[in-house]
Design an enzyme around this catalytic site. Structure first.
Site, PDB file in Angstrom:
ATOM      1  N   THR A  47       0.847  -1.199   0.000  1.00  0.00           N
ATOM      2  CA  THR A  47       0.000   0.000   0.000  1.00  0.00           C
ATOM      3  C   THR A  47       0.883   1.251   0.000  1.00  0.00           C
ATOM      4  O   THR A  47       0.682   2.167  -0.801  1.00  0.00           O
ATOM      5  CB  THR A  47      -0.942  -0.007   1.229  1.00  0.00           C
ATOM      6  OG1 THR A  47      -1.737  -1.191   1.174  1.00  0.00           O
ATOM      7  CG2 THR A  47      -1.849   1.211   1.246  1.00  0.00           C
ATOM      8  N   ALA A  92       5.673  -8.401   1.490  1.00  0.00           N
ATOM      9  CA  ALA A  92       6.261  -9.647   2.007  1.00  0.00           C
ATOM     10  C   ALA A  92       5.218 -10.677   2.439  1.00  0.00           C
ATOM     11  O   ALA A  92       5.419 -11.880   2.254  1.00  0.00           O
ATOM     12  CB  ALA A  92       7.185  -9.322   3.184  1.00  0.00           C
ATOM     13  N   CYS A 139     -13.844  -5.043   0.540  1.00  0.00           N
ATOM     14  CA  CYS A 139     -15.005  -4.178   0.763  1.00  0.00           C
ATOM     15  C   CYS A 139     -16.307  -4.895   0.459  1.00  0.00           C
ATOM     16  O   CYS A 139     -17.363  -4.462   0.866  1.00  0.00           O
ATOM     17  CB  CYS A 139     -14.905  -2.907  -0.078  1.00  0.00           C
ATOM     18  SG  CYS A 139     -14.914  -3.231  -1.834  1.00  0.00           S
TER      19      CYS A 139
HETATM   20  N1  PMP Z   1      -1.877  -4.573  -4.051  1.00  0.00           N
HETATM   21  C1  PMP Z   1      -2.462  -5.764  -4.228  1.00  0.00           C
HETATM   22  C2  PMP Z   1      -2.676  -6.272  -5.614  1.00  0.00           C
HETATM   23  C3  PMP Z   1      -2.853  -6.528  -3.134  1.00  0.00           C
HETATM   24  O1  PMP Z   1      -3.445  -7.701  -3.327  1.00  0.00           O
HETATM   25  C4  PMP Z   1      -2.626  -6.014  -1.829  1.00  0.00           C
HETATM   26  C5  PMP Z   1      -3.027  -6.792  -0.608  1.00  0.00           C
HETATM   27  N2  PMP Z   1      -4.342  -7.220  -0.597  1.00  0.00           N
HETATM   28  C6  PMP Z   1      -2.015  -4.762  -1.701  1.00  0.00           C
HETATM   29  C7  PMP Z   1      -1.647  -4.078  -2.833  1.00  0.00           C
HETATM   30  C8  PMP Z   1      -1.726  -4.175  -0.352  1.00  0.00           C
HETATM   31  O2  PMP Z   1      -0.628  -4.806   0.230  1.00  0.00           O
HETATM   32  P1  PMP Z   1      -0.197  -4.555   1.743  1.00  0.00           P
HETATM   33  O3  PMP Z   1      -1.051  -5.450   2.573  1.00  0.00           O
HETATM   34  O4  PMP Z   1       1.248  -4.945   1.809  1.00  0.00           O
HETATM   35  O5  PMP Z   1      -0.366  -3.113   2.049  1.00  0.00           O
END
Ligand code: PMP
Length: 399
Positions: free
Chosen positions: A74, A201, A328
């Site tokens: 994210t 990770a 969601c």
């Molecule tokens: N991008 C994608 C395609 C994801 O599947 C996810 C996790 N669901 C994220 C971003 C977010 O990753 P993180 O949990 O490391 O913030």
């Protein structure tokens, strides 16, 4: 998780590998000194940080200096998109309509607050990228094109090489959210053509709360958080336990191509067995993205018009852990934006659930689901018209 549980939610997260737990522990108990401290203990932390960076770089085939550790994908996505605003004097971003909710929401907020103009690449009915639409949207006013390597819900693989060509031909950069591909299929930064890549990770056996943005050498990318760490690209004391855990996970996935193929073939065979078995036993089963190049572990499907909440409830009773694709939509209120972008009607999209396997998934577990789920769902699917979808939805969202 009970030992009897069948975990089919690997796209949500994966269990930390034993060597990852060990590496995180060593980060907490041994290498706890601040990697920026100049004393001997700080130097030791700095040294293991450098080694960890090397392992992650080797896994992704990038240079160690291209790895910027973040708190996850994210943050990496935020760093990529926010950094692109005004890049080369351009304020247009082009994204796919199937991006992760965090990316879509960020893009909307940049449009509302930072004067960014967005272009949304549509999805094909099969879940792929509409490349012709992309070619129309990617002009010489675009600073960044952002697409996922593999969709988190359907598992469909996106044409990254093609997007890189389209972006670079217009002087734009390409950002790839590779969160779902990394750990499930080989991912090669050096060859993929992207300028920026996000990884996380916990999707490949590492700990949560750590990831990276890979920034192509020579790109002077702005920081989200100011500070001197990560060569000024990401301020804040490094999360060394997390980074060591991520490096351990990366090492365990640094495999020769034939080992990757063996693993992907085995997982893909189990996924196909599961899909074929469910389609045969439960007529009315629809698999989204079937026939497309997909992640081998992912199946996104609906059973007739049975609401996802109902199916997940039955799976839970069987001890099977799964999700409706988008977080969601787990409340049952909002259908998957990915399916909607594929042109799937709202009522059908509300029925979709995702089964995501892992290399730890066994033949016996697949057989267990193939035995139990049809027994649980068939009576509901055979309910007479008028008693079907709307009345079996506990949330009553079908108007
Ligand atoms: N991008 C994608 C395609 C994801 O599947 C996810 C996790 N669901 C994220 C971003 C977010 O990753 P993180 O949990 O490391 O913030």
């Amino acid at each position: 998780m009970s030992t009897d549980s069948v975990y089919l939610d690997s796209n949500a997260t994966t269990p930390p590998l034993p060597e990852v737990v060990e590496a995180v522990m060593s980060g907490l108990s041994e290498h706890w000194a601040n990697a920026s401290s100049s004393h001997a203990m700080g130097q030791s932390s700095r040294q293991v940080l450098a080694q960890a960076r090397g392992h992650v770089a080797r896994f992704l085939n990038c240079k160690p200096a291209e790895v910027v550790f973040t708190s996850g994908a994210t943050e990496a996505n935020h760093m990529a998109l926010r950094g692109a605003v005004g890049f080369n004097g351009r304020h247009r971003l082009v994204l796919s309509a199937g991006e992760h909710a965090g990316v879509r929401k960020l893009a909307d907020s940049l449009e509302a607050r930072a004067g960014v103009v967005l272009g949304w690449i549509g999805l094909t009915p099969e879940g792929g990228l509409d490349v012709r639409h992309a070619a129309e949207l990617i002009t010489d006013e675009v600073s960044l094109v952002s697409v996922m390597a593999a969709n988190n819900e359907t598992g469909v693989l996106m044409p990254i090489g093609e997007m890189a060509r389209l972006a670079h031909a217009q002087g734009a950069l390409l950002h790839v959210d590779a969160t779902q591909q990394v750990g499930k299929l080989p991912f090669d930064f050096g060859r993929c053509g992207a300028d920026l890549v996000s990884v996380s990770a916990h999707k490949f056996g590492g700990p949560k709360g750590v990831g990276a943005l890979i920034v192509r050498q020579g790109l002077n990318w702005p920081a989200l958080f100011q500070g001197s760490q990560e060569r000024g690209r990401r301020g804040g004391t490094e999360n060394l336990p997390g980074i060591l855990g991520m490096a351990a996970a990366a090492q365990s996935h640094t495999l020769p191509v034939d080992a990757w193929m063996q693993r992907a073939t085995r997982v893909g065979a189990l996924r196909d067995q599961l899909e074929q078995g469910l389609m045969a036993r439960l007529p009315g089963t629809v698999v989204y993205g079937i026939g497309q190049p997909r992640l081998p572990n992912t199946s996104y499907l609906r059973f007739g018009m049975l609401h996802a909440d109902v199916v997940l409830q039955r799976l839970e009773q069987l001890g099977v852990m799964a999700s409706s694709g988008a977080a969601c939509s787990s409340s049952g209120q909002e259908p998957s934006a990915v399916l909607r972008a594929m042109g799937v009607p709202r009522a059908e999209a509300l029925c979709a659930i995702r089964l995501s396997l892992s290399p730890a998934t066994t033949h016996e577990q697949v057989q267990y689901v193939l035995h139990g789920l049809p027994q649980a769902l068939a009576p509901l699917m055979e309910a007479p018209a008028g008693l079907s979808a709307p009345t079996v939805s506990p949330t009553g969202v079908f108007a």
